[in-house]
Design an enzyme around this catalytic site. Structure first.
Site, PDB file in Angstrom:
ATOM      1  N   SER A 137       0.856  -1.197   0.000  1.00  0.00           N
ATOM      2  CA  SER A 137       0.000   0.000   0.000  1.00  0.00           C
ATOM      3  C   SER A 137       0.884   1.236   0.000  1.00  0.00           C
ATOM      4  CB  SER A 137      -0.867   0.006   1.264  1.00  0.00           C
ATOM      5  OG  SER A 137      -1.470   1.270   1.456  1.00  0.00           O
ATOM      6  N   TYR A 150      -1.829  -0.519  10.655  1.00  0.00           N
ATOM      7  CA  TYR A 150      -1.885  -0.886   9.232  1.00  0.00           C
ATOM      8  C   TYR A 150      -0.628  -0.407   8.503  1.00  0.00           C
ATOM      9  CZ  TYR A 150      -3.819  -0.972   4.425  1.00  0.00           C
ATOM     10  OH  TYR A 150      -4.039  -1.200   3.087  1.00  0.00           O
ATOM     11  N   ALA A 151      -0.260   0.867   8.707  1.00  0.00           N
ATOM     12  CA  ALA A 151       0.899   1.423   7.993  1.00  0.00           C
ATOM     13  C   ALA A 151       2.179   0.707   8.401  1.00  0.00           C
ATOM     14  CB  ALA A 151       1.013   2.927   8.263  1.00  0.00           C
ATOM     15  N   SER A 153       2.401  -2.393   9.342  1.00  0.00           N
ATOM     16  CA  SER A 153       2.401  -3.725   8.712  1.00  0.00           C
ATOM     17  C   SER A 153       2.773  -3.635   7.240  1.00  0.00           C
ATOM     18  CB  SER A 153       1.030  -4.397   8.881  1.00  0.00           C
ATOM     19  OG  SER A 153       0.053  -3.817   8.028  1.00  0.00           O
ATOM     20  N   LYS A 154       2.336  -2.564   6.566  1.00  0.00           N
ATOM     21  CA  LYS A 154       2.630  -2.440   5.133  1.00  0.00           C
ATOM     22  C   LYS A 154       4.098  -2.044   4.915  1.00  0.00           C
ATOM     23  CE  LYS A 154      -1.392  -3.516   3.320  1.00  0.00           C
ATOM     24  NZ  LYS A 154      -1.558  -4.695   2.448  1.00  0.00           N
ATOM     25  N   ILE A 182      -7.945   2.996  -4.220  1.00  0.00           N
ATOM     26  CA  ILE A 182      -8.531   2.228  -5.320  1.00  0.00           C
ATOM     27  C   ILE A 182     -10.039   2.192  -5.107  1.00  0.00           C
ATOM     28  CG2 ILE A 182      -8.581  -0.012  -6.496  1.00  0.00           C
ATOM     29  CD1 ILE A 182      -5.852   1.460  -6.734  1.00  0.00           C
ATOM     30  N   ALA A 183     -10.770   2.480  -6.154  1.00  0.00           N
ATOM     31  CA  ALA A 183     -12.232   2.652  -6.037  1.00  0.00           C
ATOM     32  C   ALA A 183     -12.946   1.306  -5.953  1.00  0.00           C
ATOM     33  CB  ALA A 183     -12.747   3.474  -7.217  1.00  0.00           C
ATOM     34  N   THR A 184     -12.739   0.612  -4.839  1.00  0.00           N
ATOM     35  CA  THR A 184     -13.467  -0.637  -4.607  1.00  0.00           C
ATOM     36  C   THR A 184     -14.874  -0.289  -4.111  1.00  0.00           C
ATOM     37  OG1 THR A 184     -12.640  -0.663  -2.344  1.00  0.00           O
ATOM     38  CG2 THR A 184     -11.361  -1.889  -3.970  1.00  0.00           C
TER      39      THR A 184
END
Ligand code: NAD
Length: 250
Positions: A137, A150-151, A153-154, A182-184
């Protein structure tokens, strides 16, 4: 007899395949002629699906680890040419609110499972001149408040990719794609009723829009193909230019 490549296509194993980017990865690899073994803790309406919690991989001495590895190996049938570690757990809360379980799950799913999955398939990937691709990411380098677990871990996942690429490069390639927004469907749902906020996020990306899941899939298919044979240890930004943007107020 020489196997007919159409009868025995290369196999890619995609974790987190039921998610927004995961579904696009499945479609993208299938469109490029790969057989996809999807993995997710959620069910999927496809034959080559292994419904499992990849957190079961993190203790290689455990029965759960061996059982899941056996199921995955049976599903790929010795043909695995790419492992795409796409599943992730995202905790968004202030650092002071993070608890031990947040950290454990984040590191298990985002960092340790990709490592153990790569190791479980290293021999098979080597035989098939294959590679591991981690979906990291933009948070590997650039982040914002609320994203400490999160950051972290990435960032570690991208470090893992480089370290494994150096050590295992003669056997298999290891790379990462680092997308920005990303436009999920889930990301768009988070902006329901706030079109101005979504428009501001789009405008902040120099290309003027969010990424499309299919764009992640197209890059993933390329990175896992023999055409990218010299690409090893790369953490590719896929971010519409936002990672190059200076945040000065001008
Ligand atoms: N969507 C974005 O804007 C964006 C941006 C940058 C990076 N990414 C990365 O792309 C990847 C896919 O993200 P997404 O937006 O599709 O997320 P998503 O939440 O839609 O999909 C994640 C999938 O992983 C599965 N999963 C989670 N934990 C699991 C576990 N323990 N075992 C098995 N499956 C598990 C979930 O069931 C889900 O189907 C992630 O690695 C994410 O960090 C996404």
């Amino acid at each position: 007899m020489v196997p007919d490549p159409k009868q025995t296509p290369d196999v890619v194993l995609v974790t987190g395949a039921a998610g927004g980017i995961g579904q696009a990865l499945v479609l993208g690899f299938e469109a490029a002629g790969w057989r996809v073994v999807s993995v997710d803790r959620l069910p999927m309406a496809r034959t080559d699906h292994v419904q499992a919690d990849i957190g079961d991989l993190v203790d290689p001495e455990s029965a759960e680890h061996q059982e899941l590895v056996d199921r995955l190996r049976a599903a790929t049938g010795g043909r695995c040419k790419a492992v795409v570690a796409n599943a992730a757990h995202q905790v968004v809360k202030p650092a002071a609110a993070l608890d031990a379980s947040d950290w454990r799950t984040t590191l298990d799913v985002n960092l340790l499972s990709p490592f153990w999955l790569a190791m479980a398939f290293a021999d098979e990937l080597e035989r098939n001149r294959g590679s591991v691709l981690a979906i990291s990411s933009i948070h590997e380098k650039l982040t914002k408040p609320g994203f400490v677990a999160y950051a972290t871990s990435k960032a570690a996942l991208s470090g893992l990719v480089r370290a494994m690429a150096v050590e295992l490069g003669a056997r298999l390639r290891v790379n990462a794609i680092c997308p920005a927004a990303i436009a999920t469907p889930m990301l768009k749902a988070g902006f329901d009723g706030q079109p101005e906020a979504l428009a501001a996020l789009e405008a902040f990306h120099p290309v003027g829009r969010l990424g499309d899941p299919a764009e992640v899939a197209r890059v993933a298919v390329f990175v896992c193909s023999d055409a990218a044979g010299f690409m090893n240890g790369s953490c590719l930004a896929l971010d519409g230019g936002i990672g190059a943007r200076l945040h000065d107020p001008v």
